[in-house]
Enzyme design. Structure first.
Site, mmCIF file in Angstrom:
data_model
loop_
_atom_site.group_PDB
_atom_site.id
_atom_site.type_symbol
_atom_site.label_atom_id
_atom_site.label_comp_id
_atom_site.label_asym_id
_atom_site.label_seq_id
_atom_site.Cartn_x
_atom_site.Cartn_y
_atom_site.Cartn_z
ATOM 1 N N GLU A 156 0.846 -1.201 0.000
ATOM 2 C CA GLU A 156 0.000 0.000 0.000
ATOM 3 C C GLU A 156 0.876 1.242 0.000
ATOM 4 O OE1 GLU A 156 -3.338 -0.325 2.675
ATOM 5 O OE2 GLU A 156 -3.283 1.816 3.123
ATOM 6 N N ASP A 159 0.161 5.381 0.539
ATOM 7 C CA ASP A 159 -0.936 6.245 0.981
ATOM 8 C C ASP A 159 -0.636 7.730 0.934
ATOM 9 O OD1 ASP A 159 -2.489 4.041 1.856
ATOM 10 O OD2 ASP A 159 -1.527 4.043 3.820
ATOM 11 N N GLU A 193 -2.955 10.433 2.960
ATOM 12 C CA GLU A 193 -4.126 10.523 3.825
ATOM 13 C C GLU A 193 -4.188 11.900 4.467
ATOM 14 O OE1 GLU A 193 -4.742 6.285 5.866
ATOM 15 O OE2 GLU A 193 -2.688 7.012 6.079
ATOM 16 N N GLN A 230 -0.624 12.758 5.736
ATOM 17 C CA GLN A 230 0.248 11.628 6.059
ATOM 18 C C GLN A 230 0.552 10.823 4.806
ATOM 19 O OE1 GLN A 230 0.179 9.099 9.721
ATOM 20 N NE2 GLN A 230 -0.873 7.621 8.410
ATOM 21 N N THR A 231 1.827 10.583 4.566
ATOM 22 C CA THR A 231 2.247 9.666 3.505
ATOM 23 C C THR A 231 2.729 8.389 4.188
ATOM 24 O OG1 THR A 231 4.539 10.464 3.492
ATOM 25 C CG2 THR A 231 2.976 11.603 2.041
ATOM 26 N N ASP A 235 -0.364 -5.350 7.835
ATOM 27 C CA ASP A 235 -1.265 -6.381 8.343
ATOM 28 C C ASP A 235 -0.674 -6.976 9.620
ATOM 29 O OD1 ASP A 235 -2.971 -6.522 5.806
ATOM 30 O OD2 ASP A 235 -0.982 -6.976 5.014
ATOM 31 N N GLY A 236 -1.524 -7.381 10.546
ATOM 32 C CA GLY A 236 -1.034 -8.018 11.766
ATOM 33 C C GLY A 236 -0.171 -7.060 12.558
ATOM 34 N N ILE A 243 3.982 -2.340 10.531
ATOM 35 C CA ILE A 243 5.231 -1.573 10.423
ATOM 36 C C ILE A 243 4.969 -0.455 9.417
ATOM 37 C CG2 ILE A 243 7.697 -1.651 9.900
ATOM 38 C CD1 ILE A 243 7.398 -4.794 10.290
ATOM 39 N N ARG A 279 5.548 3.348 7.623
ATOM 40 C CA ARG A 279 6.664 4.199 7.203
ATOM 41 C C ARG A 279 6.113 5.604 6.964
ATOM 42 N NH1 ARG A 279 7.887 -1.047 5.427
ATOM 43 N NH2 ARG A 279 10.109 -1.580 5.673
#
Length: 307
Positions: A129, A131, A133, A146-147, A156-157, A160, A162
């Protein structure tokens, strides 16, 4: 008889001169810090705009999405019952993905307006992904842009992220501004009005997304984290929360394009950023970046080796 009056001479003490000069210098410095430098390359204007249905379809919340009659724009909104999202018709393996967005003013805490690339539906639980946002806010405080980049399940889970976050040098609720992601085999560049604000380079294969992704836009309730780490939530007394998207630009290599398809260059040279673009990016980061995950020393950077 004529009397000739000499105009009085104003003799300012040097300290008084300095007292007058310092506020002027401060004003000029602040003004130059705030003045957007030209990146020297109007990348967005090189790409033709497309109509909404040429590139996108509604994904969810159809009752909370309205496409203009000429298909040049789409309005999405969030209320107590639902948000809304759209998705590109095709997946891409690289390209330039841009749109102009106008955000809602006033109390928008908890609201996330997003424009992003993802393959979450193709690889649930192990997705990539990229982003952009806009994290809603409370009156008197700026929106946060936010990038973020997630790679092979890092969203996922055990997440982590960036994240790199910015407070923009203009009011994103006052007018439309163009936001874009350029994703190439060697780099991801985030743009605001053609100013590159972040470059995420391919340093090692494990930290760079290379599986095809679709393009999405959405508005949704992210109260648990979006505004000051969840301190302020969406308040539906202020509903509906509205975001407007227009000037859609998609170009690049779809997942089905032949291998001869060439990525979109970021600069006139064809690779990387030009010196002027790089200087504009440094200006944006120096003056408007408010968070960089690589400089967050509370984090375990063995998980983000690119730092």
């Amino acid at each position: 008889m004529h009397y000739h009056h000499e105009p009085p001479h104003l003799h300012l003490h040097p300290s008084a001169c300095m007292a007058l000069l310092i506020p002027l210098l401060v004003f000029l410095i602040l003004h130059s810090a705030n003045a957007q430098p030209s990146p020297g390359y109007p990348l967005s204007s090189k790409i033709r705009s497309s109509r909404f249905y040429q590139g996108y379809r509604n994904l969810w919340g159809p009752q909370h999405q309205s496409v203009s009659r000429d298909q040049s724009s789409v309005t999405v909104w969030l209320d107590r019952s639902s948000g809304s999202g759209f998705k590109s018709i095709r997946p891409y393996r690289n390209g330039y993905f841009g749109t102009s967005i106008k955000l809602q003013s006033g109390y928008t805490a908890g609201v996330n307006t997003a424009f992003y690339l993802s393959n979450n539906e193709a690889h649930p639980g192990f997705h990539d992904e990229v982003d952009i946002e806009f994290l809603g806010t409370t009156p008197g405080k700026p929106y946060t842009l936010q990038t973020n980049v997630y790679v092979r399940g890092s969203g996922d889970g055990r997440v982590i992220g960036r994240e790199m976050r910015f407070h923009l040098w203009f009011d994103p609720t006052a007018a439309f501004h163009h936001y874009a992601i350029l994703w190439n085999p060697d780099e991801i560049i985030f743009f605001v009005d053609d100013v590159p604000i972040r470059r995420y380079a391919r340093k090692i294969e494990a930290t760079f997304p290379d599986r095809p992704m679709w393009v999405y836009g959405s508005i949704w309730d992210a109260s648990s984290w979006a505004t000051e780490n969840g301190k302020y939530k969406a308040d539906y007394r202020f509903q509906p929360f509205v975001a407007r998207f227009t000037d859609f630009k998609i170009t690049g290599c779809s997942a089905y394009a032949p291998s001869s398809c060439r990525p979109v260059p970021a600069s006139p040279s064809g690779y990387g950023l030009s010196a002027r673009q790089y200087a504009a990016m440094q200006w944006a980061q120096r003056n408007h970046m408010v968070y960089d995950y690589c400089h967050d020393y509370s984090r375990d950077h063995s998980l983000t080796p690119e730092c």
